[in-house]
Design a protein around this motif. Structure first.
Motif, PDB file in Angstrom:
ATOM      1  N   THR A   1     -11.274  -3.389  -5.722  1.00 40.89           N
ATOM      2  CA  THR A   1     -10.173  -4.094  -6.398  1.00 40.89           C
ATOM      3  C   THR A   1     -10.638  -4.712  -7.703  1.00 40.89           C
ATOM      4  O   THR A   1      -9.972  -4.599  -8.747  1.00 40.89           O
TER       5      THR A   1
ATOM      6  N   SER B   1       1.077   3.694  -3.075  1.00 39.98           N
ATOM      7  CA  SER B   1      -0.123   4.485  -3.342  1.00 39.98           C
ATOM      8  C   SER B   1      -0.162   5.745  -2.483  1.00 39.98           C
ATOM      9  O   SER B   1      -0.739   6.759  -2.886  1.00 39.98           O
TER      10      SER B   1
ATOM     11  N   SER C   1      -2.592  -7.119  -2.172  1.00 45.58           N
ATOM     12  CA  SER C   1      -3.125  -6.831  -0.832  1.00 45.58           C
ATOM     13  C   SER C   1      -4.345  -7.690  -0.533  1.00 45.58           C
ATOM     14  O   SER C   1      -4.528  -8.169   0.594  1.00 45.58           O
ATOM     15  N   TRP C   2      -5.178  -7.893  -1.571  1.00 48.64           N
ATOM     16  CA  TRP C   2      -6.373  -8.725  -1.367  1.00 48.64           C
ATOM     17  C   TRP C   2      -5.978 -10.153  -1.011  1.00 48.64           C
ATOM     18  O   TRP C   2      -6.543 -10.751  -0.090  1.00 48.64           O
TER      19      TRP C   2
ATOM     20  N   ASN D   1      -3.099  -3.772  -5.500  1.00 46.74           N
ATOM     21  CA  ASN D   1      -4.363  -4.025  -4.793  1.00 46.74           C
ATOM     22  C   ASN D   1      -4.699  -5.517  -4.779  1.00 46.74           C
ATOM     23  O   ASN D   1      -5.189  -6.051  -3.776  1.00 46.74           O
TER      24      ASN D   1
ATOM     25  N   VAL E   1      -8.977   1.292  -1.825  1.00 44.60           N
ATOM     26  CA  VAL E   1      -9.008   0.058  -1.022  1.00 44.60           C
ATOM     27  C   VAL E   1      -8.388   0.340   0.339  1.00 44.60           C
ATOM     28  O   VAL E   1      -7.540   1.216   0.470  1.00 44.60           O
TER      29      VAL E   1
ATOM     30  N   ARG F   1      -1.120  -0.129  -9.931  1.00 47.34           N
ATOM     31  CA  ARG F   1      -1.965   0.076  -8.755  1.00 47.34           C
ATOM     32  C   ARG F   1      -2.904  -1.114  -8.569  1.00 47.34           C
ATOM     33  O   ARG F   1      -3.093  -1.593  -7.442  1.00 47.34           O
ATOM     34  N   ARG F   2      -3.496  -1.594  -9.673  1.00 50.02           N
ATOM     35  CA  ARG F   2      -4.405  -2.733  -9.570  1.00 50.02           C
ATOM     36  C   ARG F   2      -3.657  -3.992  -9.143  1.00 50.02           C
ATOM     37  O   ARG F   2      -4.160  -4.812  -8.383  1.00 50.02           O
TER      38      ARG F   2
ATOM     39  N   ALA G   1       0.823  -1.220   0.000  1.00 54.04           N
ATOM     40  CA  ALA G   1       0.000   0.000   0.000  1.00 54.04           C
ATOM     41  C   ALA G   1       0.850   1.260   0.000  1.00 54.04           C
ATOM     42  O   ALA G   1       0.364   2.331  -0.394  1.00 54.04           O
TER      43      ALA G   1
ATOM     44  N   SER H   1     -13.579  -3.170  -0.085  1.00 56.26           N
ATOM     45  CA  SER H   1     -12.243  -3.134  -0.679  1.00 56.26           C
ATOM     46  C   SER H   1     -12.121  -4.128  -1.819  1.00 56.26           C
ATOM     47  O   SER H   1     -11.454  -3.856  -2.838  1.00 56.26           O
TER      48      SER H   1
END
Length: 743
Positions: free
Chosen positions: A207, A138, A158-159, A155, A218, A151-152, A135, A203
């Motif tokens: 995503t 960002s 992170s998911w 994310n 997110v 960025r995606r 993160a 979130s």
């Protein structure tokens, strides 16, 4: 049979055997049993109601009472209509752990719960750090520096890293919340689980579909951080609660697993048996370092015993041939043989165990109020969160979800529900180590409000037996008189022996011959020169002065010289100092006794008691306490006799001496096992400190909610900050209460 320290679902049917239930169940009749169980997984006052509701209404359940702070369940049930294994399965089905309240299983349950808590915290904290690394770009990237694809990708990473946190670390929140909802009750885990689920779903939506209704922002970092902070707070809180439980448990878990009983064969052979198989009259060998398994007397050898359980005094107590030993005390000197006098429920140890269990099973009025308020409060929390989300949906739809999550988290009243019970349990553990056992935890609050202390005389302000008050005549004969008195067990003779050091008695002993004790008269014996001496009543030695009931005379039969010995009640060693401390704390003192007024007033003067009433019947004592209460005074009563029981029950707060009558102990709010009157002043000081700590805890919880709820409503507190605040708030309350253990 032996009960496993960790019961799996397949092991539960084993608890249906009466032998397996004997360690934690009392049978109060054909259709009533009282079982005490240790619980786990409780986080708030609302959890108590959820467990009770899961049990009440079940066939055969007479009542179910949960003390959330002590993590204990007191279950009254009918063995003819219910099986204990099924009732425990109901508790586990509600999302909580339940084990027999035995030292081994309770200890294993705590260790297992702590291990699971540490692993969940580790996974959450480790994943939080990984998510924070993903993160971070960002947060620090300028406009156009981070491409949409990158960025995606971050994310998505992170998911994936948040899944173990959601499925493993946060698992208990969802499990408990679902169990609570199935029971139709709300607990602290419901808003927490709802907040975690909403944050993850929103979130995830951002995503998978950045252009969708959840937007492109997110908050997996906030989610994992919140779970980590909450688990850290609960782990520290769990450690603190377990520390209190261990302190209290250590005072009542000292009986040995097996005992060496000497057989009646006469050849010295022995067998290893359970303490429950001992009977009065048995001879048992107690090795060095072991605990005495029953009340009895030393039949062979000499030793020293650690009786901290009974008196709070750590110094070893010497035990000679014929001296009494009590179950639960430790043998510190040398191996001895003991003749058993009392076993099982008749021992002083078991009386202490019952007293402490009853204290932990009781739920004070303040705790009951917290449980009643918890449900409506949480409904209010949910409505507040829903309302805030609705308002923010019209102001800024992208922030509506996060504001609602923050409100859900920050308003959980964990700290409020822990404020009072955590302080009371910490203080109770501290007092137990000093030899002051509380039968009712409310005693702490009541003692903090009293303004008058009423004391009994014999056995309370004064010790059992007599002491030498003064001598007259041939004082040089005192040591010689004591050497003769050593041959008697009369109360005056024992007092005389205690008044003279052993080395002086031995040096003055002329080698008494033909010692004879004549009932109602005294002792007579001849010295090494054949001269006849007597120690006894004045008339027996040819005196002409009127007889004094508390007086002995010593001298030779063929001579006029005499040593006069006057005895009186023995004031407790710390009585005067303790009374002075009570006065310094602003308390008035009254000595109330049925003894002769002259002796009562004399003893009160020696102790420094402000007022004394003698010749009082039990009815007179009760009337005097009632008169004080009618005048607006709050009374603390300390007594030990059967005739004190009505007064102990009537007083605003009451304590019974540890060696007092069973009826007196049963009517009192606590027991002064130590026998030290100084602990009465310490109890008052600790009660005032406990009340102050409770007010600090309540003030902190109220201030925290008053400050943080508006911040969450206006969108100035992100979910991770709300989680941190909630965890720190509960931790502050528990750690503040733990200060009382070192008071």
């Amino acid at each position: 049979m032996m009960i496993s320290a960790s019961l799996s679902p397949d092991d539960l049917p084993a608890l249906d055997e009466p032998e397996a239930q004997s360690g934690f169940t009392e049978w109060r009749g054909e259709g009533e049993a009282l079982s005490r169980l240790r619980l786990s997984g409780l986080h708030c006052a609302a959890c108590a109601g959820i467990i009770e509701r899961a049990l009440e209404g079940q066939p055969g359940v007479l009542s179910a009472r949960v003390n959330a702070a002590a993590e204990r369940l007191q279950l009254r049930w009918d063995p003819r209509r219910a099986r204990l294994s099924e009732l425990l399965a109901r508790v586990r089905g509600a999302g909580y752990g339940a084990e027999p309240d035995l030292a081994a299983s309770a200890r294993e349950l705590r260790e297992r719960e702590q291990r699971r808590a540490v692993w969940r915290l580790f996974v959450a904290a480790f994943m939080m750090m990984q998510v924070m690394m993903l993160a971070w770009p960002s947060y620090v990237a300028g406009p156009g520096e981070l491409s949409d694809d990158l960025r995606r990708l971050l994310n998505w990473g992170s998911w994936v890293l948040s899944l173990p946190v959601l499925l493993f670390s946060a698992g208990p929140f969802f499990t408990n919340a679902w169990s609570q909802l199935r029971q139709g009750r709300l607990g602290m885990d419901v808003p927490v689980a709802l907040g975690i689920a909403v944050a993850f779903i929103a979130s995830s939506g951002a995503t998978f579909d950045p252009a969708g209704p959840f937007g492109h922002e997110v908050y997996f970092d906030s989610l994992t951080m919140f779970v980590s902070f909450l688990l850290a707070g609960r782990w520290l809180e769990l450690r603190a609660r377990h520390r209190v439980a261990q302190e209290l448990e250590s005072a009542v878990s000292r009986l040995p697993d097996l005992v060496e009983r000497v057989l009646d064969s006469g050849d010295g052979r022995s067998e290893r048996v359970l303490p429950s198989r001992l009977r009065p009259g048995d001879l048992i060998r107690v090795p060095l370092g072991a605990a005495f398994a029953a009340d009895g007397r030393v039949a062979q050898g000499s030793t020293a015993a650690d009786e901290a359980l009974l008196s709070g005094e750590s110094a070893p107590v010497p035990k000679q041939l014929g001296d009494a030993v009590v179950a639960g005390s430790l043998n510190l000197g040398a191996p001895v043989t003991v003749r058993v006098e009392r076993v099982g429920a008749d021992t002083r140890y078991e009386a202490i165990v019952r007293l402490m269990r009853e204290a932990l099973d009781r739920r004070p009025a303040a705790a009951l109020l917290a449980e009643r308020v918890a449900g409506p409060f949480l409904w209010g929390v949910l409505l507040l969160a829903a309302g805030s989300a609705l308002v923010w949906w019209h102001i800024d739809p992208a922030r509506a979800v996060w504001v609602a999550v923050a409100v859900l988290i920050v308003t959980c009243p964990c700290a409020l529900s822990l404020a009072t019970p955590s302080a009371w349990l910490a203080a109770a553990g501290h007092l137990a180590r000093r030899g002051v056992l509380l039968a009712r935890l409310e005693l702490l609050e009541n003692v903090a409000r009293v303004d008058t202390v009423v004391l009994d005389k014999t056995g309370t302000l004064s010790e059992e037996g007599m002491s030498l008050q003064q001598t007259g005549g041939e004082s040089a004969w005192l040591a010689r008189a004591a050497s003769l008195a050593a041959h008697s067990q009369h109360v005056f003779a024992r007092a005389l022996v205690l008044a003279v050091p052993a080395d002086e008695r031995v040096a003055a002993d002329p080698g008494w011959q033909g010692v004879e004790e004549l009932p109602g008269r005294g002792l007579e014996a001849r010295d090494d020169a054949g001269r006849l001496w007597r120690l006894g009543s004045q008339g027996w030695l040819g005196g002409v002065a009127p007889e004094e009931p508390a007086q002995l005379v010593f001298g030779p039969v063929d001579g006029p010289q005499r040593l006069t010995l006057v005895f009186g009640e023995r004031l407790r060693a710390d009585a005067a100092e303790a009374v002075a401390r009570l006065h310094a704390l602003g308390l008035a003192t009254l000595l109330l006794s049925g003894d002769a007024p002259q002796r009562v007033h004399a003893l009160a003067a020696r102790a420094g008691v402000q007022r004394a009433i003698g010749g009082a019947s039990p009815e007179d004592k009760l009337a005097e306490v009632a008169r004080l209460q009618a005048a607006g005074h709050r009374v603390l009563m300390l007594g030990d006799g059967v005739n004190d029981a009505p007064v102990l029950a009537r007083a605003d707060a009451s304590l019974a001496m540890g060696q007092g009558a069973l009826l007196a102990r049963s009517q009192a709010d606590g027991v002064l096992l130590s026998g030290r009157l100084g602990d009465l002043a310490h109890l008052r000081e600790l009660a005032v400190r406990t009340r102050r700590v409770i007010r600090q805890n309540l003030g902190w919880a109220a201030a925290y909610n008053a400050a943080c709820i508006p911040l969450a409503l206006v969108g100035l507190m992100p979910p991770w900050a709300a989680g941190l605040g909630m965890a720190l708030s509960s931790l502050f309350v528990v750690l503040n209460a733990l200060r009382l253990q070192k008071a």
